[in-house]
Design a protein around this motif. Structure first.
Motif, PDB file in Angstrom:
ATOM      1  N   GLU A  91       0.836  -1.203   0.000  1.00  0.00           N
ATOM      2  CA  GLU A  91       0.000   0.000   0.000  1.00  0.00           C
ATOM      3  C   GLU A  91       0.875   1.258   0.000  1.00  0.00           C
ATOM      4  O   GLU A  91       0.652   2.192  -0.766  1.00  0.00           O
ATOM      5  N   LYS A  95       1.486   4.252  -2.896  1.00  0.00           N
ATOM      6  CA  LYS A  95       1.302   5.681  -2.609  1.00  0.00           C
ATOM      7  C   LYS A  95       2.570   6.471  -2.966  1.00  0.00           C
ATOM      8  O   LYS A  95       2.483   7.570  -3.507  1.00  0.00           O
ATOM      9  N   THR A  98       2.951   7.228  -6.688  1.00  0.00           N
ATOM     10  CA  THR A  98       2.056   8.205  -7.319  1.00  0.00           C
ATOM     11  C   THR A  98       2.767   9.537  -7.527  1.00  0.00           C
ATOM     12  O   THR A  98       2.426  10.289  -8.428  1.00  0.00           O
ATOM     13  N   GLU A 103      -0.102  12.032  -0.741  1.00  0.00           N
ATOM     14  CA  GLU A 103      -0.068  10.580  -0.546  1.00  0.00           C
ATOM     15  C   GLU A 103       1.216  10.184   0.190  1.00  0.00           C
ATOM     16  O   GLU A 103       1.203   9.343   1.082  1.00  0.00           O
ATOM     17  N   ASP A 106       0.865  10.830   3.772  1.00  0.00           N
ATOM     18  CA  ASP A 106       0.126   9.774   4.472  1.00  0.00           C
ATOM     19  C   ASP A 106       1.063   8.642   4.884  1.00  0.00           C
ATOM     20  O   ASP A 106       0.967   8.114   5.996  1.00  0.00           O
TER      21      ASP A 106
END
Length: 182
Positions: A91, A95, A98, A103, A106
């Motif tokens: 995950e 991110k 990207t 992101e 995060d």
């Protein structure tokens, strides 16, 4: 979106760079335009085909108005990550790829929070350091401040986010994880 020589850009997972040239390269029978990009962190040069710039995630840095939004985003509570490190790593890797600094923020929040409760794996520690570098370097470049001035603001925002996340009732954290499919 076309970039100009001298323009600052963000290359996903590598950070801020500057377009030094736009040059034609012979690829087989075709002559194609490439951005010659110098990365700030390593001073290395990357060639990015102009036609694929969007696909690889080459983008303009955030605006100066978005700097405060990013700091606020860093201090906001967040959805916890997957408990299984393999799911979490996938995950977070997605991110990071990207190139979107929000992101990446995060990932930075989640890994910072996790690092306070347990030692991170080598790969997660490297990802934490990379995420921190990407966020700090973009804020520093856009806000025209040295990284050493931006670092404490990022640290303070992350401390607030971790405290907010910690104060959230355990039920809410578990429910949020269950809703997210974790």
């Amino acid at each position: 979106m076309g970039f100009k020589v001298g323009q600052k850009v963000v290359y996903p997972n590598h950070g801020i760079g500057t377009i030094e040239r736009i040059e034609q390269k012979q690829i087989g029978a075709s002559s194609l335009p490439f951005y010659t990009l110098r990365l700030a962190q390593t001073n290395s040069v990357v060639l990015v085909p102009v036609a694929n710039a969007g696909e690889v995630g080459l983008r303009a840095p955030i605006t100066s108005g978005e700097c405060e939004m990013l700091i606020k985003h860093l201090s906001d509570d967040f959805r916890g990550a997957a408990n299984d490190w393999k799911d979490r790593f996938k995950e977070f890797s997605d991110k990071m790829r990207t190139g979107d600094v929000f992101e990446v923020a995060d990932v930075l929040k989640n890994l910072t929070y996790l690092s306070h409760s347990k030692p991170l794996s080598f790969r997660e520690q490297r990802m934490l350091e990379r995420a921190r570098y990407l966020v700090v370097s973009e804020l520093a470049a856009v806000c025209r401040q040295p990284e050493c001035s931006v670092e404490p603001r990022v640290t303070e925002a992350l401390t607030r986010a971790c405290a907010r996340h910690e104060r959230r009732p355990a039920r809410a954290r578990v429910a949020a994880g269950a809703v997210a499919g974790h």
